[in-house]
Design a protein around this motif. Structure first.
Motif, PDB file in Angstrom:
ATOM      1  N   ASP A   1      -1.936   6.422  -0.569  1.00  0.00           N
ATOM      2  CA  ASP A   1      -2.477   7.460  -1.396  1.00  0.00           C
ATOM      3  C   ASP A   1      -3.956   7.970  -0.963  1.00  0.00           C
ATOM      4  O   ASP A   1      -4.471   8.912  -1.311  1.00  0.00           O
ATOM      5  CB  ASP A   1      -2.620   7.335  -2.927  1.00  0.00           C
ATOM      6  N   GLY A   2      -4.586   6.804  -0.576  1.00  0.00           N
ATOM      7  CA  GLY A   2      -5.878   7.004  -0.131  1.00  0.00           C
ATOM      8  C   GLY A   2      -7.093   7.070  -1.376  1.00  0.00           C
ATOM      9  O   GLY A   2      -8.343   7.312  -0.808  1.00  0.00           O
TER      10      GLY A   2
ATOM     11  N   CYS B   1      -8.599   4.771  -2.423  1.00  0.00           N
ATOM     12  CA  CYS B   1      -9.523   3.333  -2.072  1.00  0.00           C
ATOM     13  C   CYS B   1     -10.652   4.186  -1.055  1.00  0.00           C
ATOM     14  O   CYS B   1     -11.916   3.770  -1.075  1.00  0.00           O
ATOM     15  CB  CYS B   1      -9.071   2.334  -1.536  1.00  0.00           C
TER      16      CYS B   1
ATOM     17  N   ALA C   1      -3.452   1.970   4.428  1.00  0.00           N
ATOM     18  CA  ALA C   1      -5.177   1.624   4.388  1.00  0.00           C
ATOM     19  C   ALA C   1      -5.400   0.133   4.892  1.00  0.00           C
ATOM     20  O   ALA C   1      -4.588  -0.733   4.679  1.00  0.00           O
ATOM     21  CB  ALA C   1      -5.711   1.611   2.714  1.00  0.00           C
TER      22      ALA C   1
ATOM     23  N   CYS D   1      -6.205   1.007  -7.671  1.00  0.00           N
ATOM     24  CA  CYS D   1      -5.346   0.864  -6.769  1.00  0.00           C
ATOM     25  C   CYS D   1      -3.865   0.895  -7.343  1.00  0.00           C
ATOM     26  O   CYS D   1      -3.688  -0.040  -7.982  1.00  0.00           O
ATOM     27  CB  CYS D   1      -5.458  -0.131  -5.805  1.00  0.00           C
TER      28      CYS D   1
ATOM     29  N   CYS E   1       0.758  -1.224   0.100  1.00  0.00           N
ATOM     30  CA  CYS E   1      -0.006  -0.166  -0.117  1.00  0.00           C
ATOM     31  C   CYS E   1       0.835   1.412  -0.030  1.00  0.00           C
ATOM     32  O   CYS E   1       1.785   1.502   0.664  1.00  0.00           O
ATOM     33  CB  CYS E   1      -0.863  -0.030   1.110  1.00  0.00           C
ATOM     34  N   THR E   2       0.608   2.295  -0.873  1.00  0.00           N
ATOM     35  CA  THR E   2       1.326   3.639  -0.926  1.00  0.00           C
ATOM     36  C   THR E   2       0.831   4.591  -0.076  1.00  0.00           C
ATOM     37  O   THR E   2       1.342   5.636   0.166  1.00  0.00           O
ATOM     38  CB  THR E   2       1.161   4.032  -2.407  1.00  0.00           C
TER      39      THR E   2
HETATM   40  S1  SF4 Z   1      -5.655   2.658  -3.188  1.00  0.00           S
HETATM   41 FE1  SF4 Z   1      -5.800   2.177  -1.099  1.00  0.00          FE
HETATM   42  S2  SF4 Z   1      -4.822   0.068  -0.658  1.00  0.00           S
HETATM   43 FE2  SF4 Z   1      -4.294   0.936  -2.800  1.00  0.00          FE
HETATM   44  S3  SF4 Z   1      -2.262   1.912  -2.635  1.00  0.00           S
HETATM   45 FE3  SF4 Z   1      -3.742   3.302  -2.258  1.00  0.00          FE
HETATM   46  S4  SF4 Z   1      -4.350   3.617  -0.069  1.00  0.00           S
HETATM   47 FE4  SF4 Z   1      -3.297   1.508  -0.397  1.00  0.00          FE
END
Ligand code: SF4
Length: 76
Positions: A13-14, A16, A32, A67, A10-11
């Motif tokens: 980035d938020g 999701c 996340a 994602c 998980c990066t």
């Molecule tokens: S979309 Fe959600 S689960 Fe995927 S990298 Fe971003 S924060 Fe992590």
């Protein structure tokens, strides 16, 4: 449908959380996690498998597709 996140990828980035805030949440570690109602599955990983509420499936699928870490895993 059930869903889990591999936090190792998980990066934070938020994306999701923006798409499906009823299913995903960011914790203080910047990663996340999945949740089921008020229950947050922490620790996450494959053992943190949350059931997706009816009507929330499309957001989960879109989140997995968007994602950047490719770390949202859906089980049906
Ligand atoms: S979309 Fe959600 S689960 Fe995927 S990298 Fe971003 S924060 Fe992590």
């Amino acid at each position: 449908m059930k869903v889990w996140i591999d936090q190792d990828l998980c990066t934070g980035d938020g994306i999701c959380v923006e798409i499906a805030p009823d299913v995903f949440t960011l914790l203080d570690d910047g990663l996340a996690y999945v949740k089921e109602g008020a229950t947050v599955y922490n620790p996450g990983g494959p053992s943190g498998l949350a059931a997706v509420a009816s009507g929330k499936e499309d957001g989960v699928i879109e989140s997995a597709e968007e994602c950047p870490g490719e770390c949202i895993f859906i089980e049906v």
